[in-house]
Write a protein that holds these residues in place. Sequence first.
Motif, PDB file in Angstrom:
ATOM      1  N   MET A   1       0.853  -1.194   0.000  1.00  0.00           N
ATOM      2  CA  MET A   1       0.000   0.000   0.000  1.00  0.00           C
ATOM      3  C   MET A   1       0.893   1.249   0.000  1.00  0.00           C
ATOM      4  N   HIS A   2       0.566   2.188  -0.861  1.00  0.00           N
ATOM      5  CA  HIS A   2       1.378   3.402  -0.987  1.00  0.00           C
ATOM      6  C   HIS A   2       1.090   4.357   0.175  1.00  0.00           C
ATOM      7  N   GLN A   3       2.139   4.879   0.744  1.00  0.00           N
ATOM      8  CA  GLN A   3       2.023   5.876   1.791  1.00  0.00           C
ATOM      9  C   GLN A   3       2.307   7.248   1.188  1.00  0.00           C
ATOM     10  N   PRO A   4       1.319   8.161   1.169  1.00  0.00           N
ATOM     11  CA  PRO A   4       1.524   9.459   0.524  1.00  0.00           C
ATOM     12  C   PRO A   4       2.589  10.288   1.216  1.00  0.00           C
ATOM     13  N   THR A   5       3.322  11.027   0.406  1.00  0.00           N
ATOM     14  CA  THR A   5       4.347  11.923   0.920  1.00  0.00           C
ATOM     15  C   THR A   5       3.705  13.264   1.285  1.00  0.00           C
ATOM     16  N   PRO A   6       4.401  14.100   2.090  1.00  0.00           N
ATOM     17  CA  PRO A   6       3.848  15.430   2.406  1.00  0.00           C
ATOM     18  C   PRO A   6       3.489  16.231   1.150  1.00  0.00           C
ATOM     19  N   ALA A   7       4.325  16.128   0.103  1.00  0.00           N
ATOM     20  CA  ALA A   7       4.035  16.861  -1.138  1.00  0.00           C
ATOM     21  C   ALA A   7       2.749  16.346  -1.781  1.00  0.00           C
ATOM     22  N   GLU A   8       2.534  15.038  -1.737  1.00  0.00           N
ATOM     23  CA  GLU A   8       1.316  14.461  -2.321  1.00  0.00           C
ATOM     24  C   GLU A   8       0.091  14.856  -1.505  1.00  0.00           C
ATOM     25  N   LEU A   9       0.233  14.896  -0.188  1.00  0.00           N
ATOM     26  CA  LEU A   9      -0.885  15.319   0.665  1.00  0.00           C
ATOM     27  C   LEU A   9      -1.261  16.776   0.379  1.00  0.00           C
ATOM     28  N   LYS A  10      -0.222  17.637   0.204  1.00  0.00           N
ATOM     29  CA  LYS A  10      -0.483  19.040  -0.104  1.00  0.00           C
ATOM     30  C   LYS A  10      -1.188  19.177  -1.448  1.00  0.00           C
ATOM     31  N   ARG A  11      -0.758  18.366  -2.405  1.00  0.00           N
ATOM     32  CA  ARG A  11      -1.394  18.412  -3.732  1.00  0.00           C
ATOM     33  C   ARG A  11      -2.844  17.948  -3.651  1.00  0.00           C
ATOM     34  N   ARG A  12      -3.108  16.934  -2.799  1.00  0.00           N
ATOM     35  CA  ARG A  12      -4.486  16.471  -2.640  1.00  0.00           C
ATOM     36  C   ARG A  12      -5.366  17.575  -2.067  1.00  0.00           C
ATOM     37  N   ASP A  13      -4.826  18.306  -1.065  1.00  0.00           N
ATOM     38  CA  ASP A  13      -5.613  19.395  -0.470  1.00  0.00           C
ATOM     39  C   ASP A  13      -5.922  20.472  -1.500  1.00  0.00           C
ATOM     40  N   GLU A  14      -4.956  20.763  -2.375  1.00  0.00           N
ATOM     41  CA  GLU A  14      -5.182  21.778  -3.409  1.00  0.00           C
ATOM     42  C   GLU A  14      -6.246  21.300  -4.399  1.00  0.00           C
ATOM     43  N   ARG A  15      -6.190  20.025  -4.738  1.00  0.00           N
ATOM     44  CA  ARG A  15      -7.176  19.485  -5.677  1.00  0.00           C
ATOM     45  C   ARG A  15      -8.566  19.445  -5.058  1.00  0.00           C
ATOM     46  N   THR A  16      -8.643  19.211  -3.739  1.00  0.00           N
ATOM     47  CA  THR A  16      -9.930  19.162  -3.066  1.00  0.00           C
ATOM     48  C   THR A  16     -10.643  20.505  -3.155  1.00  0.00           C
ATOM     49  N   ARG A  17      -9.847  21.593  -3.052  1.00  0.00           N
ATOM     50  CA  ARG A  17     -10.450  22.920  -3.149  1.00  0.00           C
ATOM     51  C   ARG A  17     -11.078  23.162  -4.522  1.00  0.00           C
ATOM     52  N   TRP A  18     -10.580  22.457  -5.529  1.00  0.00           N
ATOM     53  CA  TRP A  18     -11.128  22.592  -6.881  1.00  0.00           C
ATOM     54  C   TRP A  18     -12.198  21.547  -7.177  1.00  0.00           C
ATOM     55  N   ASP A  23      -7.538  10.608  -5.008  1.00  0.00           N
ATOM     56  CA  ASP A  23      -6.183  10.846  -4.498  1.00  0.00           C
ATOM     57  C   ASP A  23      -5.198  10.937  -5.655  1.00  0.00           C
ATOM     58  N   PRO A  24      -4.277  11.898  -5.629  1.00  0.00           N
ATOM     59  CA  PRO A  24      -3.308  12.069  -6.721  1.00  0.00           C
ATOM     60  C   PRO A  24      -2.070  11.191  -6.558  1.00  0.00           C
ATOM     61  N   TRP A  25      -2.239   9.955  -6.064  1.00  0.00           N
ATOM     62  CA  TRP A  25      -1.105   9.043  -5.943  1.00  0.00           C
ATOM     63  C   TRP A  25      -1.593   7.621  -6.202  1.00  0.00           C
ATOM     64  N   PRO A  26      -0.708   6.734  -6.585  1.00  0.00           N
ATOM     65  CA  PRO A  26      -1.109   5.346  -6.859  1.00  0.00           C
ATOM     66  C   PRO A  26      -1.505   4.624  -5.575  1.00  0.00           C
ATOM     67  N   LYS A  27      -2.401   3.653  -5.721  1.00  0.00           N
ATOM     68  CA  LYS A  27      -2.862   2.925  -4.545  1.00  0.00           C
ATOM     69  C   LYS A  27      -1.772   2.023  -3.995  1.00  0.00           C
TER      70      LYS A  27
END
Length: 230
Positions: A1-18, A23-27
């Motif tokens: 199982m992929h563990q998201p990095t801080p950069a990926e988490l930040k990108r997810r938050d930005e995408r959520t606002r839109w 999730d912007p990362w592989p499962k």
Amino acid sequence: MHQPTPAELKRRDERTRWGYTNDPWPKYDQFPSGRLTIVIHANPYSGLRRTYSDGKTQALEGMLPDILAGFAGHAASISERRRESEERERRRRDAEARRRREEAYDGREKRRMKFVDAVHEQLIDRDKLKAVLTHLEKMTPEDAGKMSAMATWIRLRLKQINALISPDFLDISATSSKADFTEPDPEKGAESGYCYSPPIKLELWSVDAKKGEATCSPLEWVNAKDPPIE
């Protein structure tokens, strides 16, 4: 199982606002296993086997007959799907051509009936005028003299109607109105409606046989001392 990095988490938050919810990362994270694998990237929903790998009891080299058979099976599946797709397209084209033929036929039938209605209307008017003229002709000479102008107009109008519904003028009017009473040859290809459909009208024509032309000239026809058709 992929563990998201801080950069990926930040990108997810930005995408959520839109408004993005995925999730912007592989499962899963993929790592080399050291085993040789052949994957057929085709027909993902066919149910056919697509992956061949080294196993605990059998090496990939020993699976070559199965792999070749797998490629052949997938090729046959692709060919069949292509054939089915081409058949669906052919049926769609045939249905569209049939729809166009039926639409063109309906259009021709409507114009034919309008032309027939125009002729029938003239026949009704002719009977009406004849009845009135008969009534006028039965009057006394004194009364008939008072109605002579009306009688003269009715006689001229009867000549006009006879001209309108004469075979020659009907033929020209049908051509001018694009009221074709002959079915087109189906061997000549797809039918199409007229780009422009003129109004259905019976006209008084001036025919020039030498030039092969006919022009609509009702006023000229009425004013002629000897109308061409009675």
